[in-house]
Design a protein around this motif. Structure first.
Motif, mmCIF file in Angstrom:
data_model
loop_
_atom_site.group_PDB
_atom_site.id
_atom_site.type_symbol
_atom_site.label_atom_id
_atom_site.label_comp_id
_atom_site.label_asym_id
_atom_site.label_seq_id
_atom_site.Cartn_x
_atom_site.Cartn_y
_atom_site.Cartn_z
ATOM 1 N N PHE A 68 -81.486 -42.173 56.561
ATOM 2 C CA PHE A 68 -81.729 -43.419 57.295
ATOM 3 C C PHE A 68 -80.511 -43.852 58.107
ATOM 4 O O PHE A 68 -80.588 -44.791 58.893
ATOM 5 C CB PHE A 68 -82.091 -44.564 56.343
ATOM 6 N N GLY A 69 -79.384 -43.197 57.914
ATOM 7 C CA GLY A 69 -78.156 -43.574 58.599
ATOM 8 C C GLY A 69 -78.236 -43.355 60.097
ATOM 9 O O GLY A 69 -79.202 -42.800 60.626
ATOM 10 N N MET A 70 -77.196 -43.800 60.796
ATOM 11 C CA MET A 70 -77.226 -43.730 62.261
ATOM 12 C C MET A 70 -76.005 -43.017 62.798
ATOM 13 O O MET A 70 -74.967 -42.911 62.120
ATOM 14 C CB MET A 70 -77.274 -45.140 62.848
ATOM 15 N N THR A 71 -76.142 -42.482 64.008
ATOM 16 C CA THR A 71 -74.995 -41.981 64.755
ATOM 17 C C THR A 71 -74.953 -42.698 66.100
ATOM 18 O O THR A 71 -75.949 -43.260 66.557
ATOM 19 C CB THR A 71 -75.096 -40.465 64.999
ATOM 20 N N THR A 72 -73.784 -42.674 66.721
ATOM 21 C CA THR A 72 -73.587 -43.263 68.042
ATOM 22 C C THR A 72 -72.987 -42.202 68.955
ATOM 23 O O THR A 72 -72.835 -41.041 68.562
ATOM 24 C CB THR A 72 -72.657 -44.481 67.955
ATOM 25 N N GLY A 73 -72.656 -42.603 70.156
ATOM 26 C CA GLY A 73 -71.965 -41.684 71.063
ATOM 27 C C GLY A 73 -72.761 -40.420 71.333
ATOM 28 O O GLY A 73 -73.919 -40.472 71.731
ATOM 29 N N TYR A 74 -72.133 -39.275 71.074
ATOM 30 C CA TYR A 74 -72.793 -37.998 71.338
ATOM 31 C C TYR A 74 -73.914 -37.704 70.344
ATOM 32 O O TYR A 74 -74.843 -36.969 70.656
ATOM 33 C CB TYR A 74 -71.780 -36.850 71.292
ATOM 34 N N GLY A 75 -73.805 -38.235 69.141
ATOM 35 C CA GLY A 75 -74.832 -37.978 68.141
ATOM 36 C C GLY A 75 -74.689 -36.644 67.428
ATOM 37 O O GLY A 75 -75.677 -36.115 66.900
ATOM 38 N N TYR A 76 -73.479 -36.100 67.377
ATOM 39 C CA TYR A 76 -73.297 -34.843 66.652
ATOM 40 C C TYR A 76 -73.596 -35.017 65.165
ATOM 41 O O TYR A 76 -73.326 -36.063 64.579
ATOM 42 C CB TYR A 76 -71.850 -34.342 66.799
#
Length: 417
Positions: free
Chosen positions: A54-62
């Motif tokens: 359920f976590g998130m990434t930002t930016g490029y999303g690697y």
């Protein structure tokens, strides 16, 4: 309580009677819902979906493990080799556009074998002039119309034999047309015909509005790639935006590189906190689609009972969640659509008007009092104000809400003497 929503006692009795007549169809819908729920649950277990996803990434999303597991789950549920499921898709039309642009090159030929696609693709293809269309990049387009709501198999065979077609596009749902939507039996037959002539032709299916209506998807009958929106069936009314492309591994990779960057493809694209909503939406989707189908069946029976033409009829096989109501009268179309808006949870006080909309060649009236803008899996109703004045009704997050919306709209129609 019904009267508080502007529903007459006459309509309550009418709907109760029609509902009894629909119980056999409801049972078929419930059976398909259970089967599709099992598919989803098995895939969640197989891919060990956990809270960590359920976590998130930002930016490029690697290294977005949630995004990656979502695509594995969709791959399994749709019977695909690979899937691209992204919030970076603005709509189903955007996903279709990315797919066209990924698979076609200057000089290639795109062939639609079910007539002209949705109005919103006119400028994408170049049917209407646009300097960013496929046509402007040298992609050729042709179409073969349906005959009696089925493929023109003879003409398709002749065309494929005499022309080098790169992509065949099939739109399953009817769009703003009067034809029937296309079932998997017809798809399987025409795909087999095409592949026997030229195995290299790419079969691309617009699967919008059709997911989880039956127990199988077009990849099971030979389609190479399918496309759909997450604010329709598979988003379950929870995903706030996005779409998917699924199918052959190499084709999905091309689409990923078109959406993001050549050389990066599926490795980039931040989830920005949407993973839980996409997963929960897919989990709820079989039940939500079942609610939409029950609402459509009841609508068909009720509207036929009060004298309107409908397609499909309540006891006919369904391919998508869309119910046509043919009013043959612009005032009745507008009145019914306003009734659906008034029974919506959001913007129920809005009075909807026919107006120009981007991508459409005539004025459109649209009721969509939805939690997600433009969501078609929530109860909505729309249609172009042109002959024969058809309302295209779809969705309902729950059957009771769909039933109430129908009852309110029917009361408005019957009170308009």
């Amino acid at each position: 309580m019904y009267n508080s929503l502007g529903i007459s006692n006459e309509v309550v009795k009418l709907v109760d009677k029609c509902e009894e007549e629909c119980l056999e169809e409801f049972k078929k819908i419930d059976d398909a819902c259970t089967f599709n729920s099992l598919k989803v649950l098995n895939s969640f277990h197989k891919n060990k979906v956990s809270e960590a996803h359920f976590g998130m990434t930002t930016g490029y999303g690697y290294n977005d493990i949630g995004r990656d597991v979502i695509e594995e789950v969709f791959k399994d549920v749709l019977g695909a080799e690979s899937a691209l499921v992204r919030s970076q898709f603005i709509s189903g039309t955007h996903a279709l556009t990315v797919c066209f642009q990924a698979l076609l090159r200057p000089g290639d030929l795109l062939l639609s074998i079910c007539g002209k696609p949705y109005d919103t693709l006119d400028e994408v293809i170049g049917i209407r002039e646009n300097s960013s269309s496929l046509k402007s990049y040298g992609v050729k387009y042709d179409q073969i119309d349906l005959v009696d709501d089925d493929f023109d198999y003879e003409k398709v065979e002749e065309y494929i034999k005499n022309n080098k077609v790169k992509v065949v596009e099939i739109q399953r749902s009817k769009g703003y047309s009067t034809r029937k939507s296309l079932g998997l039996d017809k798809l399987g037959k025409v795909i087999k015909l095409i592949k026997n002539i030229d195995k290299d032709v790419i079969i691309m299916v617009d699967n919008c509005y059709c997911e989880f209506v039956s127990e199988s998807e077009p990849l099971s009958v030979g389609a190479d790639v399918i496309v759909g929106s997450l604010i329709k069936n598979l988003g379950g009314g929870i995903a706030p935006n996005g779409a998917y492309i699924a199918g052959r591994y190499d084709l999905v990779e091309l689409c990923a590189e078109r959406l993001t960057v050549p050389g990066c493809g599926k490795e980039v694209g931040p989830s920005l906190g949407i993973n839980k909503q996409i997963l929960q939406g897919l989990f709820m989707a079989p039940s939500v689609v079942a609610s939409a189908l029950k609402t459509a069946v009841l609508t068909s029976r009720v509207m036929e009972e009060i004298g309107y033409d409908v397609e499909p009829r309540y006891n006919e096989e369904r391919v998508d969640i869309v119910q046509n109501i043919i009013f043959h009268n612009p005032e009745k179309l507008i009145l019914f659509t306003r009734g659906i808006q008034e029974a919506s949870p959001i913007d129920s006080n809005a009075v909807v008007e026919a107006s120009d909309m981007p991508g459409y060649d005539s004025k459109v009236i649209m009721a969509s009092g939805a939690f997600t803008q433009g969501s078609s899996i929530e109860l909505s109703c729309d249609g172009p104000v042109r002959e024969p004045y058809i309302a295209y009704m779809q969705g309902a997050l729950t059957y009771p809400y769909g039933k109430l919306g129908l009852m309110h709209a029917v009361t408005k129609i019957l009170n308009d003497k």
